[in-house]
Design a protein around this motif. Sequence first.
Motif, short mmCIF file in Angstrom:
data_model
loop_
_atom_site.label_atom_id
_atom_site.label_comp_id
_atom_site.label_asym_id
_atom_site.label_seq_id
_atom_site.Cartn_x
_atom_site.Cartn_y
_atom_site.Cartn_z
N UNK A 64 0.90 -1.28 0.12
CA UNK A 64 0.11 -0.01 0.03
C UNK A 64 0.82 1.38 -0.03
N UNK A 65 1.73 1.20 0.71
CA UNK A 65 2.88 2.52 0.77
C UNK A 65 3.44 2.67 -0.44
N UNK A 66 3.88 1.53 -1.17
CA UNK A 66 4.67 1.47 -2.56
C UNK A 66 3.58 2.11 -3.46
N UNK A 67 2.40 1.72 -3.52
CA UNK A 67 1.36 2.11 -4.44
C UNK A 67 1.00 3.64 -4.21
N UNK A 68 0.71 3.88 -2.86
CA UNK A 68 0.55 5.40 -2.57
C UNK A 68 1.74 6.26 -3.07
N UNK B 257 3.55 5.78 -5.52
CA UNK B 257 3.40 5.92 -6.93
C UNK B 257 2.46 6.81 -7.56
N UNK B 258 1.42 7.14 -6.80
CA UNK B 258 0.35 8.10 -7.02
C UNK B 258 0.97 9.38 -6.63
N UNK B 259 1.38 9.62 -5.46
CA UNK B 259 1.66 11.06 -4.92
C UNK B 259 3.24 11.36 -4.91
N UNK B 260 4.01 10.07 -5.14
CA UNK B 260 5.52 10.51 -5.15
C UNK B 260 5.80 10.53 -3.84
N UNK B 261 7.18 10.43 -3.57
CA UNK B 261 7.82 10.34 -2.38
C UNK B 261 7.97 9.23 -1.56
N UNK B 262 7.93 9.34 -0.40
CA UNK B 262 8.12 8.37 0.72
C UNK B 262 9.44 7.55 0.73
N UNK B 263 9.65 6.76 -0.36
CA UNK B 263 11.07 6.17 -0.57
C UNK B 263 11.15 5.04 0.76
N UNK B 264 11.88 4.09 0.13
CA UNK B 264 12.33 2.91 1.11
C UNK B 264 11.46 2.28 1.55
N UNK B 265 11.90 1.02 1.87
CA UNK B 265 11.01 0.03 2.53
C UNK B 265 10.30 0.38 3.82
N UNK C 251 7.54 3.02 3.14
CA UNK C 251 6.49 2.28 2.58
C UNK C 251 5.58 1.59 3.56
N UNK C 252 6.35 1.03 4.68
CA UNK C 252 5.65 0.21 5.54
C UNK C 252 4.81 1.18 6.57
N UNK C 253 5.64 2.14 7.04
CA UNK C 253 4.81 3.24 7.97
C UNK C 253 3.82 3.90 7.13
N UNK C 254 3.82 4.24 6.17
CA UNK C 254 2.81 4.91 5.18
C UNK C 254 1.57 4.07 4.97
N UNK C 255 1.84 2.74 4.83
CA UNK C 255 0.99 1.72 4.43
C UNK C 255 0.10 1.37 5.82
N UNK C 256 1.05 0.97 6.85
CA UNK C 256 0.17 0.63 8.12
C UNK C 256 -0.67 1.98 8.70
N UNK C 257 -0.28 3.10 8.50
CA UNK C 257 -0.96 4.24 9.07
C UNK C 257 -2.02 4.46 8.04
N UNK C 258 -1.83 4.18 6.74
CA UNK C 258 -2.92 4.31 5.91
C UNK C 258 -4.07 3.21 6.32
N UNK C 259 -3.62 2.25 6.49
CA UNK C 259 -4.57 1.20 6.82
C UNK C 259 -5.66 1.69 7.94
N UNK D 159 -8.15 -4.88 1.45
CA UNK D 159 -7.45 -4.34 2.51
C UNK D 159 -6.27 -3.37 1.90
N UNK D 160 -5.71 -3.82 0.80
CA UNK D 160 -4.79 -3.43 -0.08
C UNK D 160 -5.20 -1.90 -0.69
N UNK D 161 -6.34 -1.94 -1.18
CA UNK D 161 -6.94 -0.71 -1.67
C UNK D 161 -7.35 0.22 -0.65
N UNK D 162 -7.79 -0.20 0.57
CA UNK D 162 -8.17 0.60 1.64
C UNK D 162 -6.95 1.27 2.14
N UNK D 163 -5.92 0.57 2.50
CA UNK D 163 -4.83 0.97 2.98
C UNK D 163 -3.92 1.83 1.80
N UNK D 164 -4.15 1.70 0.70
CA UNK D 164 -3.39 2.57 -0.29
C UNK D 164 -4.19 3.84 -0.23
#
Length: 92
Positions: free
Chosen positions: A25-29, A31-39, A42-50, A73-78
Amino acid sequence: MQREKGDFEMDAKALLIMAAIGVIAGFLASLVVGGVGGLLGYLIAGVLGAFVGGFVFNALGIKLNVGGPIGTQIITSTVGAIIVIVLARLIL
């Protein structure tokens, strides 16, 4: 104490699945908005995003049924991760 049917237990497998969904989810996000970077990013953005995505979808009464529970869950988290990244950029 015996567990009853329907009790939720967070075991190692559930944590790994949650982490994998968070990374995807963090990786897909990113790709959409750019940034974050690194595993880790991605993990932090995805888990918070969930959490954020689940709250927003629940508040708006949106029910997704896409490709089973993991796909949903992937779509919701993204979507939540996109919100988290955009809000973080506005605040920072």
